[in-house]
Design an enzyme around this catalytic site. Structure first.
Site, short mmCIF file in Angstrom:
data_model
loop_
_atom_site.label_atom_id
_atom_site.label_comp_id
_atom_site.label_asym_id
_atom_site.label_seq_id
_atom_site.Cartn_x
_atom_site.Cartn_y
_atom_site.Cartn_z
N LYS A 49 -19.95 65.73 -94.36
CA LYS A 49 -21.17 65.96 -93.62
C LYS A 49 -21.37 64.92 -92.52
O LYS A 49 -22.14 65.12 -91.58
CB LYS A 49 -22.37 65.90 -94.58
CG LYS A 49 -22.37 66.93 -95.66
CD LYS A 49 -23.52 66.67 -96.64
CE LYS A 49 -23.43 67.55 -97.86
NZ LYS A 49 -24.43 67.12 -98.87
N GLY A 50 -20.72 63.77 -92.68
CA GLY A 50 -21.03 62.59 -91.85
C GLY A 50 -20.96 62.80 -90.35
O GLY A 50 -21.66 62.12 -89.60
N ASP A 106 -16.71 61.08 -88.33
CA ASP A 106 -17.72 60.04 -88.19
C ASP A 106 -17.09 58.65 -88.11
O ASP A 106 -17.30 57.93 -87.16
CB ASP A 106 -18.76 60.11 -89.33
CG ASP A 106 -18.15 60.08 -90.73
OD1 ASP A 106 -16.91 60.09 -90.87
OD2 ASP A 106 -18.92 60.07 -91.71
N ASP A 109 -11.86 54.80 -91.74
CA ASP A 109 -11.81 53.55 -92.50
C ASP A 109 -10.36 53.30 -92.92
O ASP A 109 -9.56 52.79 -92.15
CB ASP A 109 -12.78 53.67 -93.68
CG ASP A 109 -12.99 52.34 -94.38
OD1 ASP A 109 -13.69 51.50 -93.81
OD2 ASP A 109 -12.44 52.16 -95.48
N ASP A 165 -24.30 58.34 -94.65
CA ASP A 165 -25.24 58.29 -95.77
C ASP A 165 -24.84 57.28 -96.84
O ASP A 165 -23.71 56.81 -96.89
CB ASP A 165 -25.29 59.66 -96.46
CG ASP A 165 -24.03 59.92 -97.29
OD1 ASP A 165 -22.93 59.80 -96.73
OD2 ASP A 165 -24.15 60.20 -98.50
N ARG A 171 -29.10 59.87 -93.36
CA ARG A 171 -28.35 60.59 -92.33
C ARG A 171 -29.20 60.84 -91.09
O ARG A 171 -28.67 60.97 -89.98
CB ARG A 171 -27.87 61.95 -92.86
CG ARG A 171 -26.83 61.87 -93.98
CD ARG A 171 -26.19 63.23 -94.18
NE ARG A 171 -25.49 63.36 -95.46
CZ ARG A 171 -24.23 62.98 -95.68
NH1 ARG A 171 -23.53 62.42 -94.72
NH2 ARG A 171 -23.67 63.15 -96.87
#
Ligand code: IMP
Ligand code: MG
Length: 190
Positions: A49-50, A106, A109, A165, A171
């Site tokens: 969703k990010g 998003d 990492d 989030d 968010r």
């Protein structure tokens, strides 16, 4: 200052990227993609969703006929630590064979999520596949991961806002901030 959604509380620490800084950089990325994809009709694939906030703003910053689709993966579960496992939660609605796909992420990492998605999408024979990430960690070798478009480099602090989030919270913040763990007052690092 309006911070969005009334979601600002003790979990939201230092602002790392303001609404204005994000908007300016997203406009630049949109202009770059408009030039790079001139004459084509790219398909923006949002990694849910990010990346939903970034996808929304980026798509509107591209002056081309774009299509959008959504894919959902999960690697973090409900904690601030990676589980080391990536799972497909929702697949694309459309066939990407022959399409110019831009994967919209998003934050990169470890690159685990991205490697999984790249392998999965490449198996469907797109015409091209590039990655646009709003954020990448300072230490992440984005060249090696083949990420062409990066909005900002960020340190290892756990961040919330603009789509990111903790347990589905924050968010809706218009900016990106360090997450502050309730109780300890610390910002977890990855
Ligand atoms: P990777 O697979 O280790 O590259 O992790 C990428 C995914 O982890 C991102 O798409 C986010 O969903 C999540 N993630 C990584 N860092 C953060 C953070 O600071 N805040 C919120 N989510 C994060
Ligand atoms: Mg997440």
């Amino acid at each position: 200052m309006v911070v969005g959604g009334g979601a600002r509380d003790e979990g939201v620490g230092e602002i790392v990227l303001s609404e204005q800084e994000i908007a300016a950089r997203v406009a630049e990325l949109g202009a770059e993609l408009t030039l790079d994809y001139a004459g084509r009709n790219p398909l923006l694939v949002c990694v849910l969703k990010g990346a939903y906030s970034f996808l929304t703003d980026l798509a509107r910053a591209i002056d081309l006929p774009v299509a959008v689709d959504f894919i959902a993966v999960e690697s973090y579960g409900s904690s601030t630590r990676t589980s080391g496992v990536v799972r497909l939660v929702k697949d694309l609605d459309q066939d990407i064979a022959g399409r110019n796909v831009i994967l919209v992420e998003d934050i990169i990492d470890s690159g685990l999520t991205l490697r999984y998605l790249r392998r999965n999408l490449m198996a469907r024979s797109p015409e091209s596949l590039e990655v646009a990430a709003l954020l990448a960690r300072d230490a992440t070798d984005t060249a090696k991961l083949g990420v062409r478009y990066v909005g900002f480099r960020v340190p290892n602090d756990f961040l919330v806002g603009y789509g990111l989030d903790v347990d589905e919270r924050y968010r809706n913040l218009r900016f990106l901030a360090k997450y502050v763990e309730p109780g300890t007052g610390d910002t977890p690092t990855l």
